[in-house]
Design a protein around this motif. Structure first.
Motif, PDB file in Angstrom:
ATOM      1  N   UNK A 206       0.830  -1.218   0.000  1.00 40.35           N
ATOM      2  CA  UNK A 206       0.000   0.000   0.000  1.00 40.35           C
ATOM      3  C   UNK A 206       0.858   1.259   0.000  1.00 40.35           C
ATOM      4  N   UNK A 207       2.049   1.145   0.611  1.00 40.50           N
ATOM      5  CA  UNK A 207       2.906   2.319   0.745  1.00 40.50           C
ATOM      6  C   UNK A 207       3.637   2.588  -0.574  1.00 40.50           C
ATOM      7  N   UNK A 208       4.077   1.498  -1.234  1.00 44.85           N
ATOM      8  CA  UNK A 208       4.835   1.616  -2.482  1.00 44.85           C
ATOM      9  C   UNK A 208       4.111   2.475  -3.519  1.00 44.85           C
ATOM     10  N   UNK A 209       2.816   2.254  -3.662  1.00 41.07           N
ATOM     11  CA  UNK A 209       2.071   2.982  -4.703  1.00 41.07           C
ATOM     12  C   UNK A 209       1.280   4.150  -4.144  1.00 41.07           C
ATOM     13  N   UNK A 210       1.625   4.498  -2.902  1.00 36.92           N
ATOM     14  CA  UNK A 210       0.872   5.579  -2.261  1.00 36.92           C
ATOM     15  C   UNK A 210       1.231   6.929  -2.868  1.00 36.92           C
ATOM     16  N   UNK A 211       0.235   7.668  -3.321  1.00 42.16           N
ATOM     17  CA  UNK A 211       0.459   9.081  -3.594  1.00 42.16           C
ATOM     18  C   UNK A 211      -0.830   9.816  -3.267  1.00 42.16           C
ATOM     19  N   UNK A 212      -0.671  11.060  -2.853  1.00 49.78           N
ATOM     20  CA  UNK A 212      -1.789  11.857  -2.358  1.00 49.78           C
ATOM     21  C   UNK A 212      -3.041  11.703  -3.214  1.00 49.78           C
ATOM     22  N   UNK A 213      -4.137  11.341  -2.583  1.00 49.10           N
ATOM     23  CA  UNK A 213      -5.402  11.288  -3.287  1.00 49.10           C
ATOM     24  C   UNK A 213      -5.736   9.947  -3.932  1.00 49.10           C
ATOM     25  N   UNK A 214      -4.758   9.022  -3.996  1.00 48.04           N
ATOM     26  CA  UNK A 214      -5.098   7.747  -4.635  1.00 48.04           C
ATOM     27  C   UNK A 214      -5.661   6.734  -3.624  1.00 48.04           C
ATOM     28  N   UNK A 215      -6.049   5.561  -4.137  1.00 48.47           N
ATOM     29  CA  UNK A 215      -6.712   4.565  -3.291  1.00 48.47           C
ATOM     30  C   UNK A 215      -5.824   4.076  -2.159  1.00 48.47           C
ATOM     31  N   UNK A 216      -4.542   3.857  -2.475  1.00 44.07           N
ATOM     32  CA  UNK A 216      -3.646   3.358  -1.433  1.00 44.07           C
ATOM     33  C   UNK A 216      -3.464   4.378  -0.310  1.00 44.07           C
ATOM     34  N   UNK A 217      -3.493   5.655  -0.673  1.00 42.07           N
ATOM     35  CA  UNK A 217      -3.415   6.694   0.362  1.00 42.07           C
ATOM     36  C   UNK A 217      -4.654   6.632   1.252  1.00 42.07           C
ATOM     37  N   UNK A 218      -5.809   6.374   0.638  1.00 42.33           N
ATOM     38  CA  UNK A 218      -7.055   6.255   1.403  1.00 42.33           C
ATOM     39  C   UNK A 218      -6.980   5.049   2.346  1.00 42.33           C
ATOM     40  N   UNK A 219      -6.441   3.934   1.838  1.00 42.05           N
ATOM     41  CA  UNK A 219      -6.325   2.727   2.672  1.00 42.05           C
ATOM     42  C   UNK A 219      -5.383   2.988   3.841  1.00 42.05           C
ATOM     43  N   UNK A 220      -4.213   3.576   3.528  1.00 42.52           N
ATOM     44  CA  UNK A 220      -3.234   3.837   4.589  1.00 42.52           C
ATOM     45  C   UNK A 220      -3.818   4.748   5.661  1.00 42.52           C
ATOM     46  N   UNK A 221      -4.484   5.834   5.250  1.00 39.79           N
ATOM     47  CA  UNK A 221      -4.999   6.760   6.261  1.00 39.79           C
ATOM     48  C   UNK A 221      -6.139   6.124   7.054  1.00 39.79           C
ATOM     49  N   UNK A 222      -6.892   5.245   6.404  1.00 40.04           N
ATOM     50  CA  UNK A 222      -7.976   4.554   7.111  1.00 40.04           C
ATOM     51  C   UNK A 222      -7.431   3.596   8.163  1.00 40.04           C
ATOM     52  N   UNK A 223      -6.348   2.884   7.814  1.00 42.22           N
ATOM     53  CA  UNK A 223      -5.733   1.969   8.785  1.00 42.22           C
ATOM     54  C   UNK A 223      -5.201   2.762   9.985  1.00 42.22           C
ATOM     55  N   UNK A 224      -4.641   3.937   9.699  1.00 48.18           N
ATOM     56  CA  UNK A 224      -4.116   4.756  10.802  1.00 48.18           C
ATOM     57  C   UNK A 224      -5.253   5.195  11.731  1.00 48.18           C
ATOM     58  N   UNK A 225      -6.372   5.593  11.146  1.00 50.18           N
ATOM     59  CA  UNK A 225      -7.542   5.977  11.954  1.00 50.18           C
ATOM     60  C   UNK A 225      -8.059   4.771  12.746  1.00 50.18           C
ATOM     61  N   UNK A 226      -8.099   3.630  12.089  1.00 51.00           N
ATOM     62  CA  UNK A 226      -8.540   2.392  12.756  1.00 51.00           C
ATOM     63  C   UNK A 226      -7.664   2.099  13.975  1.00 51.00           C
ATOM     64  N   UNK A 227      -6.344   2.180  13.766  1.00 52.65           N
ATOM     65  CA  UNK A 227      -5.410   1.950  14.868  1.00 52.65           C
ATOM     66  C   UNK A 227      -5.661   2.906  16.027  1.00 52.65           C
ATOM     67  N   UNK A 228      -5.823   4.189  15.668  1.00 56.46           N
ATOM     68  CA  UNK A 228      -6.109   5.226  16.687  1.00 56.46           C
ATOM     69  C   UNK A 228      -7.326   4.845  17.520  1.00 56.46           C
ATOM     70  N   UNK A 229      -8.410   4.473  16.826  1.00 60.48           N
ATOM     71  CA  UNK A 229      -9.652   4.243  17.568  1.00 60.48           C
ATOM     72  C   UNK A 229      -9.594   2.946  18.372  1.00 60.48           C
ATOM     73  N   UNK A 243       7.641  12.184  -0.104  1.00 58.86           N
ATOM     74  CA  UNK A 243       6.209  12.444  -0.279  1.00 58.86           C
ATOM     75  C   UNK A 243       5.396  11.456   0.565  1.00 58.86           C
ATOM     76  N   UNK A 244       5.796  10.184   0.519  1.00 51.02           N
ATOM     77  CA  UNK A 244       5.107   9.169   1.320  1.00 51.02           C
ATOM     78  C   UNK A 244       5.279   9.490   2.810  1.00 51.02           C
ATOM     79  N   UNK A 245       6.497   9.848   3.171  1.00 55.32           N
ATOM     80  CA  UNK A 245       6.781  10.212   4.567  1.00 55.32           C
ATOM     81  C   UNK A 245       5.868  11.355   5.016  1.00 55.32           C
ATOM     82  N   UNK A 246       5.808  12.434   4.208  1.00 55.19           N
ATOM     83  CA  UNK A 246       5.013  13.609   4.588  1.00 55.19           C
ATOM     84  C   UNK A 246       3.535  13.263   4.737  1.00 55.19           C
ATOM     85  N   UNK A 247       3.032  12.487   3.793  1.00 54.34           N
ATOM     86  CA  UNK A 247       1.620  12.105   3.864  1.00 54.34           C
ATOM     87  C   UNK A 247       1.345  11.311   5.147  1.00 54.34           C
TER      88      UNK A 247
END
Ligand code: C2E
Ligand code: MG
Ligand code: MG
Ligand code: MG
Length: 282
Positions: A206-229, A243-247
């Motif tokens: 998911x991280x390899x193909x992550x770029x702002x606004x794409x599906x993998x970015x959505x998956x990564x940010x969702x997992x982070x929210x899931x972990x938080x909750x 870019x991946x680091x900043x996101x």
């Protein structure tokens, strides 16, 4: 050959099958030899804290220093070690070596960090895994808090009830637990909630193909929210670009691991990073 097939079972013994079976047998005996001759080595890859860019952990990753073939990556022998059961003694060697190394670096006075060890399916199914780890910790003198086990999502979900029991045993010992390759298996969210785990590692695919606004970015940010909750830390593996680091930083990912910071390196080189207190400064 087609005609023969109809008459007898010779299709089971085609040269390719024979060759494969032979290769496997050969591989099994060379893995056995490798264990005796101490041909395995551990490389270490740093885990970086998002807060301050410092190394707060390391993952131990096995390689095989083969006398003819050179450095063999784990994908080429771990599956065979799994099939043949050799993963059990190899896995014990990995655990012991990682604990000895971490204890040595602590004794040398470097800022203590946690070492993560990958646990394969076969190892995780062993009822005596917790006893084995207890024994290794006692022998090496490493406090359990400085050891982390990485269990893949698919192994954890395979038998959820067994997983809960085993993870509870391990967690009571004071060991840290992570779910590796998260997002590649089929997680039951109710199990995830019941597992006593400390971290989710977002799979590098998911991280390899992550770029702002794409599906993998959505998956990564969702997992982070899931972990938080669920109050579980989140680690991203395979971070290669700023870019991946900043996101991921904006998403409040806790830790990162990837070529952007360092590839897995031999112990000597890792020690140099500890000595020089290397940190990531974007
Ligand atoms: P894993 O546990 O998911 O480990 C992460 C893999 O991603 C490692 O490959 C690491 O070198 C690689 N990696 C890290 N950062 C990057 C990056 O930025 N880009 C890319 N392209 N790759 C990155 P490695 O060392 O080849 O290990 C592969 C797999 O082999 C591991 O995946 C793990 O499942 C298994 N493995 C490694 N060591 C052991 C071990 O001691 N025991 C067991 N049971 N399995 C192991
Ligand atoms: Mg891992
Ligand atoms: Mg992983
Ligand atoms: Mg992976």
């Amino acid at each position: 050959l087609a005609k023969e097939k109809g008459r007898n079972n010779y299709q089971l013994y085609t040269p390719t099958m024979n060759e494969k079976a032979f290769e496997r047998l050969e591989m099994e005996s060379s893995l056995r030899r490798a264990l005796e001759q101490q041909e395995f080595v551990l490389f270490y890859q740093p885990k970086i804290s998002i807060e301050n860019g410092q190394i707060i952990g390391m993952e131990a990753l096995i390689r095989w220093q083969h006398p003819q073939r050179g450095l063999v990556p784990p994908v080429e022998f771990i599956p065979i070690a799994e099939d043949t059961g050799l993963i059990v003694p190899i896995g014990e060697w990995v655990l012991r070596t990682a604990c000895i190394q971490n204890k040595e670096w602590q004794k040398a006075g470097y800022t203590p960090i946690r070492v993560a060890v990958n646990i394969s399916s076969r190892q995780f199914q062993l009822q005596n895994l917790a006893d084995t780890i207890s024994r290794i910790l006692a022998e090496t003198g490493l406090e359990p808090n400085w050891l982390e086990l990485e269990i893949t999502e698919s192994v954890a979900m395979e038998n959820g009830e067994y997983t809960i029991q085993m993870l509870e045993k391990l967690t009571k010992m004071g060991i840290q637990l992570s779910i590796d390759d998260f997002g590649t298996g089929y997680s039951s969210l109710s199990y995830l909630n019941r597992f006593p785990i400390n971290k989710l590692k977002i799979d590098k695919s998911f991280i390899t193909n992550l770029s702002r606004g794409n599906e993998d970015a959505a998956i990564a940010s969702t997992v982070i929210v899931l972990g938080r909750s669920l109050r579980i830390g989140v680690v991203a593996e395979g971070v290669e670009t700023p870019e991946q680091y900043n996101f991921l930083k904006e998403c409040n990912c806790d830790e990162m691991q990837g070529y952007l910071f360092s590839k897995p390196v031999p112990a000597k080189e890792f020690e140099r990073m500890l000595k020089e207190r290397i940190y990531y400064n974007p």
